[in-house]
Design a protein around this motif. Structure first.
Motif, short mmCIF file in Angstrom:
data_model
loop_
_atom_site.label_atom_id
_atom_site.label_comp_id
_atom_site.label_asym_id
_atom_site.label_seq_id
_atom_site.Cartn_x
_atom_site.Cartn_y
_atom_site.Cartn_z
N THR A 1 -10.33 30.69 -30.23
CA THR A 1 -9.44 31.69 -29.66
C THR A 1 -8.89 31.15 -28.34
OG1 THR A 1 -10.66 33.52 -30.67
CG2 THR A 1 -9.24 34.05 -28.80
N LEU A 2 -7.58 31.15 -28.19
CA LEU A 2 -6.93 30.62 -27.00
C LEU A 2 -6.38 31.75 -26.14
CD1 LEU A 2 -5.46 28.57 -25.17
CD2 LEU A 2 -3.65 28.46 -26.91
N ILE A 3 -6.77 31.74 -24.86
CA ILE A 3 -6.20 32.65 -23.87
C ILE A 3 -5.14 31.89 -23.09
CG2 ILE A 3 -6.63 34.07 -21.84
CD1 ILE A 3 -9.53 34.33 -22.78
N LEU A 4 -3.90 32.33 -23.21
CA LEU A 4 -2.79 31.74 -22.46
C LEU A 4 -2.59 32.55 -21.18
CD1 LEU A 4 -0.53 31.41 -25.58
CD2 LEU A 4 -1.14 29.44 -24.18
N LEU A 5 -2.92 31.98 -20.07
CA LEU A 5 -2.83 32.66 -18.78
C LEU A 5 -1.68 32.08 -17.97
CD1 LEU A 5 -4.07 34.46 -16.45
CD2 LEU A 5 -5.44 32.43 -15.87
N ARG A 6 -0.73 32.92 -17.62
CA ARG A 6 0.30 32.45 -16.68
C ARG A 6 -0.29 32.49 -15.28
NH1 ARG A 6 6.30 34.90 -14.99
NH2 ARG A 6 6.76 33.21 -13.53
N VAL B 1 -3.92 33.76 -28.72
CA VAL B 1 -3.60 33.21 -30.03
C VAL B 1 -4.88 32.69 -30.66
CG1 VAL B 1 -2.28 31.49 -31.31
CG2 VAL B 1 -1.28 32.54 -29.27
N ARG B 2 -5.07 33.00 -31.92
CA ARG B 2 -6.20 32.45 -32.68
C ARG B 2 -5.64 31.60 -33.81
NH1 ARG B 2 -9.91 36.99 -33.81
NH2 ARG B 2 -10.54 36.60 -31.66
N TYR B 3 -5.93 30.31 -33.77
CA TYR B 3 -5.42 29.38 -34.77
C TYR B 3 -6.38 29.29 -35.96
CZ TYR B 3 -1.99 27.86 -31.33
OH TYR B 3 -0.96 27.84 -30.43
N ARG C 1 -2.40 29.16 -40.38
CA ARG C 1 -1.44 29.85 -39.51
C ARG C 1 -2.12 30.35 -38.24
NH1 ARG C 1 -0.17 34.71 -43.46
NH2 ARG C 1 -0.97 33.16 -44.91
N PRO C 2 -1.35 30.54 -37.18
CA PRO C 2 -1.89 31.20 -35.98
C PRO C 2 -1.76 32.71 -36.11
CG PRO C 2 -0.05 29.69 -35.46
CD PRO C 2 -0.01 29.98 -36.92
N PHE C 3 -2.66 33.43 -35.45
CA PHE C 3 -2.53 34.87 -35.31
C PHE C 3 -2.35 35.18 -33.83
CE2 PHE C 3 -4.81 34.62 -39.36
CZ PHE C 3 -4.08 35.51 -40.14
#
Length: 225
Positions: free
Chosen positions: A3-8, A182-184, A188-190
């Motif tokens: 699970t990826l956390i994209l933090l700006r 995003v969970r890859y 596919r990614p979710f």
């Protein structure tokens, strides 16, 4: 699957200045951004992090410093997650750029936009997505990792995950210190969250059991009988 956390990055001194900072050195967080960054450890409490990957620019490194220190994680600096190279536009006032012909391209046809003396937005997406995919493969299954980068970079990654053409990425909003998730999977990614600035971290936790790459039919999020 990870699970990826994209933090700006949190609000920077340039965010409210009306100037396109780009890769200008020495641009750190302002007072508001410092408070946002200081709140990250509490905001992500209970979320396990196996890796923190960060843009080389100061404002991103300042954003994750406290969180990484609390978790005793050494951030991985990733050049491919740096801000867009705006070339000759770097350091110029936004109000001076809105009259440029290229500005219309950036807004309406960003996949064709190439900044004079800099790079194109398609190039930005290519390098950023490649970096994300590479790190995600390295992280163990069912782990959570965090990436701290810049608005347009994160928007380009989200557009890819959503299966959107880059020309639609301007429809995505990514505010300072917001998280998108995003969970890859194998096929596919979710995309679980976009532009979340609240404290609910339930969507950041890894699934308890192995999850399928299949999407839920009918849009249900309840338990199956």
């Amino acid at each position: 699957m990870a699970t990826l956390i994209l933090l700006r990055h949190a609000r920077s001194a340039a965010n409210g200045s009306g100037v396109l900072a780009g890769r200008t050195p020495g641009v750190g967080l302002d007072e508001t951004g410092g408070c946002q960054a200081a709140g990250l450890p509490a905001r992500l409490e209970g979320v396990p992090l196996s890796r923190v990957v960060v843009s080389p620019l100061q404002r991103c490194q300042e954003t994750v410093a406290g969180l990484a220190r609390q978790r005793e994680i050494e951030p991985v600096v990733e050049e491919r997650l740096a801000e867009v190279d705006y070339g000759d536009w770097t350091g110029r006032k936004i109000k001076e750029l809105t009259g440029q012909e290229l500005w219309k391209v950036v807004q309406q046809h960003p996949s064709a936009a190439v900044f004079p003396g800099g790079e194109g937005l398609a190039q930005v997406q290519s390098r950023a997505v490649a970096a994300v995919r590479e790190h995600d493969r390295q992280v163990g299954s069912h782990e959570v990792w965090l990436l701290c980068s810049h608005g347009d970079v994160i928007k380009s990654v989200l557009a890819d995950a959503l299966g959107l053409h880059l020309d639609s990425f301007q429809r995505i909003v990514v505010d300072p210190c917001s998280v998108s998730v995003v969970r890859y999977t194998e096929t596919r990614p979710f995309v679980l969250k976009i532009n979340d600035t609240g404290g609910d971290v339930s969507g950041l936790l890894p699934p308890e059991e192995s999850s399928s790459s299949d999407a839920v039919v009918g849009g249900s999020t309840g338990e199956t009988a």
